[in-house]
Design a protein around this motif. Sequence first.
Motif, mmCIF file in Angstrom:
data_model
loop_
_atom_site.group_PDB
_atom_site.id
_atom_site.type_symbol
_atom_site.label_atom_id
_atom_site.label_comp_id
_atom_site.label_asym_id
_atom_site.label_seq_id
_atom_site.Cartn_x
_atom_site.Cartn_y
_atom_site.Cartn_z
ATOM 1 N N VAL A 319 51.421 36.814 41.777
ATOM 2 C CA VAL A 319 51.058 36.686 43.104
ATOM 3 C C VAL A 319 50.506 38.283 43.548
ATOM 4 O O VAL A 319 49.445 38.355 44.440
ATOM 5 N N PHE A 320 51.262 39.169 42.997
ATOM 6 C CA PHE A 320 50.730 40.633 43.231
ATOM 7 C C PHE A 320 49.449 40.500 42.742
ATOM 8 O O PHE A 320 48.704 41.631 43.270
ATOM 9 N N GLY A 321 49.172 40.132 41.452
ATOM 10 C CA GLY A 321 47.642 40.392 41.033
ATOM 11 C C GLY A 321 46.864 39.627 41.629
ATOM 12 O O GLY A 321 45.479 40.213 41.907
ATOM 13 N N ILE A 322 47.127 38.511 42.521
ATOM 14 C CA ILE A 322 46.232 37.980 43.263
ATOM 15 C C ILE A 322 45.882 38.930 44.338
ATOM 16 O O ILE A 322 44.764 39.129 44.963
ATOM 17 N N ILE A 323 47.036 39.405 45.240
ATOM 18 C CA ILE A 323 46.765 40.442 46.332
ATOM 19 C C ILE A 323 45.905 41.566 45.992
ATOM 20 O O ILE A 323 44.978 41.890 46.799
ATOM 21 N N LYS A 324 46.137 42.153 44.665
ATOM 22 C CA LYS A 324 45.505 43.362 44.173
ATOM 23 C C LYS A 324 43.961 42.688 44.201
ATOM 24 O O LYS A 324 43.011 43.537 44.393
ATOM 25 N N CYS A 325 43.688 41.826 43.542
ATOM 26 C CA CYS A 325 42.433 41.245 43.447
ATOM 27 C C CYS A 325 41.539 40.903 44.693
ATOM 28 O O CYS A 325 40.423 41.405 44.917
ATOM 29 N N GLN A 326 42.334 40.411 45.934
ATOM 30 C CA GLN A 326 41.777 40.456 46.938
ATOM 31 C C GLN A 326 41.393 41.715 47.729
ATOM 32 O O GLN A 326 40.507 41.656 48.556
ATOM 33 N N GLU A 395 56.694 52.656 44.664
ATOM 34 C CA GLU A 395 57.011 50.940 44.514
ATOM 35 C C GLU A 395 55.810 50.316 44.854
ATOM 36 O O GLU A 395 55.489 49.303 43.882
ATOM 37 N N PHE A 396 54.854 50.644 45.651
ATOM 38 C CA PHE A 396 53.594 50.029 45.755
ATOM 39 C C PHE A 396 52.880 49.999 44.392
ATOM 40 O O PHE A 396 52.303 49.021 44.021
ATOM 41 N N LYS A 397 52.630 51.240 43.843
ATOM 42 C CA LYS A 397 51.997 51.534 42.799
ATOM 43 C C LYS A 397 52.588 50.628 41.450
ATOM 44 O O LYS A 397 52.143 49.735 40.779
ATOM 45 N N ARG A 398 53.900 50.466 41.316
ATOM 46 C CA ARG A 398 54.621 49.836 40.190
ATOM 47 C C ARG A 398 54.549 48.376 40.315
ATOM 48 O O ARG A 398 54.362 47.521 39.383
ATOM 49 N N ARG A 399 55.049 47.956 41.468
ATOM 50 C CA ARG A 399 55.135 46.509 41.556
ATOM 51 C C ARG A 399 53.572 45.649 42.222
ATOM 52 O O ARG A 399 53.417 44.535 41.728
ATOM 53 N N ILE A 400 52.834 46.151 43.144
ATOM 54 C CA ILE A 400 51.683 45.471 43.641
ATOM 55 C C ILE A 400 50.584 46.058 43.055
ATOM 56 O O ILE A 400 49.641 45.313 42.334
ATOM 57 N N TRP A 401 49.983 47.387 42.604
ATOM 58 C CA TRP A 401 48.985 47.742 42.250
ATOM 59 C C TRP A 401 48.753 47.507 40.656
ATOM 60 O O TRP A 401 47.841 47.163 40.084
ATOM 61 N N ASN A 402 49.971 47.904 39.961
ATOM 62 C CA ASN A 402 49.879 47.953 38.474
ATOM 63 C C ASN A 402 50.813 46.770 37.886
ATOM 64 O O ASN A 402 51.214 46.906 36.770
ATOM 65 N N SER A 403 51.171 45.961 38.623
ATOM 66 C CA SER A 403 52.011 44.742 38.121
ATOM 67 C C SER A 403 51.230 43.812 37.442
ATOM 68 O O SER A 403 49.852 43.232 37.749
ATOM 69 N N GLU A 404 51.617 43.218 36.492
ATOM 70 C CA GLU A 404 50.715 42.280 35.811
ATOM 71 C C GLU A 404 51.770 41.436 34.867
ATOM 72 O O GLU A 404 52.672 41.710 34.576
ATOM 73 N N CYS A 405 51.308 39.953 34.702
ATOM 74 C CA CYS A 405 51.874 39.307 33.941
ATOM 75 C C CYS A 405 51.717 39.404 32.332
ATOM 76 O O CYS A 405 50.552 39.137 31.895
#
Length: 478
Positions: A319-326, A395-405
């Motif tokens: 989901v974080f990946g989708i947020i980043k994509c949007q 935390e934003f960078k680690r969890r949202i912006w750079n998070s990936e499966c």
Amino acid sequence: MVAVADSSADSDIGGQLNSGVNESNLLSGNGTIPRTNSGCGYLSSTTTAMTYEPCVSCTTFNILAPIYKRLDQKNQSLRESNFRAVWLSRNQKILNWLLLERSSIICLQEFWVGNEELVHMYQQRLGDAGYVTFQLARTNNRGDGLLTAVRKDYFTILNYRELLFNDCGDRVAQLLHVQLAFPFSQNRKGNAQQEFLIVNTHLLFPHDSCLSVVRLHQVYKILQFVEQYQRENKLNYTPILLCGDWNGSKRGHVYKFLRSQGFVSSYDIAHQYTDSDADAHRWVSHRNHRGNICGVDFILLCNPNKSRKPLKKSWAEAVFGIIKCQLQKASLVENNAFAFLKAGNHGNFITYSAFCEALRQVNLIGLPYGLTSQETEDLWMQADINGNGVVEYEEFKRRIWNSECAELREENCSERTGDSEHDIVEEAIGFNVKNAVLFPREAEKGMWPENYSLSDHARLTVVFSPVRMQCSQRVTRL
């Protein structure tokens, strides 16, 4: 509804995977084809002789329901379902191919459950060929659904379950729990479970990028359902085959999510393709109504010795990946994205209320098919690593912006050591991928032939061989 019939007829799926049979050879009007009694074997590419060994073959095919097949692009309302002779002939040809291949497992999508004549034809011909069939209609009387068929001489059916997503796409899934009906030489001890799970599904078509979260929801529900079923039935070491039309490519969020859960694309394993962008374009399996060609049909395998991330963690990463994509689609780079998420807050952190408002602005919450309030809270807890109630820039960078499966490597837990834990190693049955083909064969070269008329999807068939493997379970010492 289930159709059961006995048949001693059989043909060699391994030979068919290596043959040059042409579609025009199977166009007889009476819906019959010749069969051979050669059994199931695998044709080795290094020898000219047929080497027989136990194998399991699986075919997945979106057969394009007549209610959706357009006959005239200028008149979109003109559908194949209005012309009985046309849809009947095409589906007879589809059945001809399926019965020629004689796969152990057949998973069909866009099966026209709303037409009794077509349903009866599939049930009768598959039943006469020795298959047990299960069909499931999409919710809200959409007219099409799924059909899964398995050969009685290959499997004992232990259970069958249905999963209704109850979302805006009215999608559904089928789960079969089966046991191999034959022993194989590698199972020398004879005490390994020869059971596995089969899932057949058809995910929502992404008409809009905001629907990505719906498709992710659908596959998340499938994995939750499978995980619960395994727990209830104490299936600790069971292979899983996920089959169907995923309506998304290897570059999408759903595929990456499944990879993080230990699944591999059997076709790509057979052809030694990676998840790189270059390899992602080597094959296609669908030409959609927009004229685009893409690879969306998969038979995904998860062996019991494959490491898997906690499901909720993988879900959050996706989901974080989708947020980043949007956010990127809104032309926001890292610093601007952080500023957008923290909104009017002058501090260097994001508050929960600002996070929710940002998700609303990118259409991920506040819509009937968006994230639920509980899911939003779960995401927030994942993003707030130190638990202080806000998400700071790191935390934003680690969890949202750079998070990936990320893909997890296969590992044998017996290689791990620890003072407070030990491993119980057990024997289980998994699968090796032996071969995989797409038909029409041009699809394997990333092309779509103009003379192909069976469907707007290619048929994918994969041959697996059972293999004994060591699996382990970590147990904490008290």
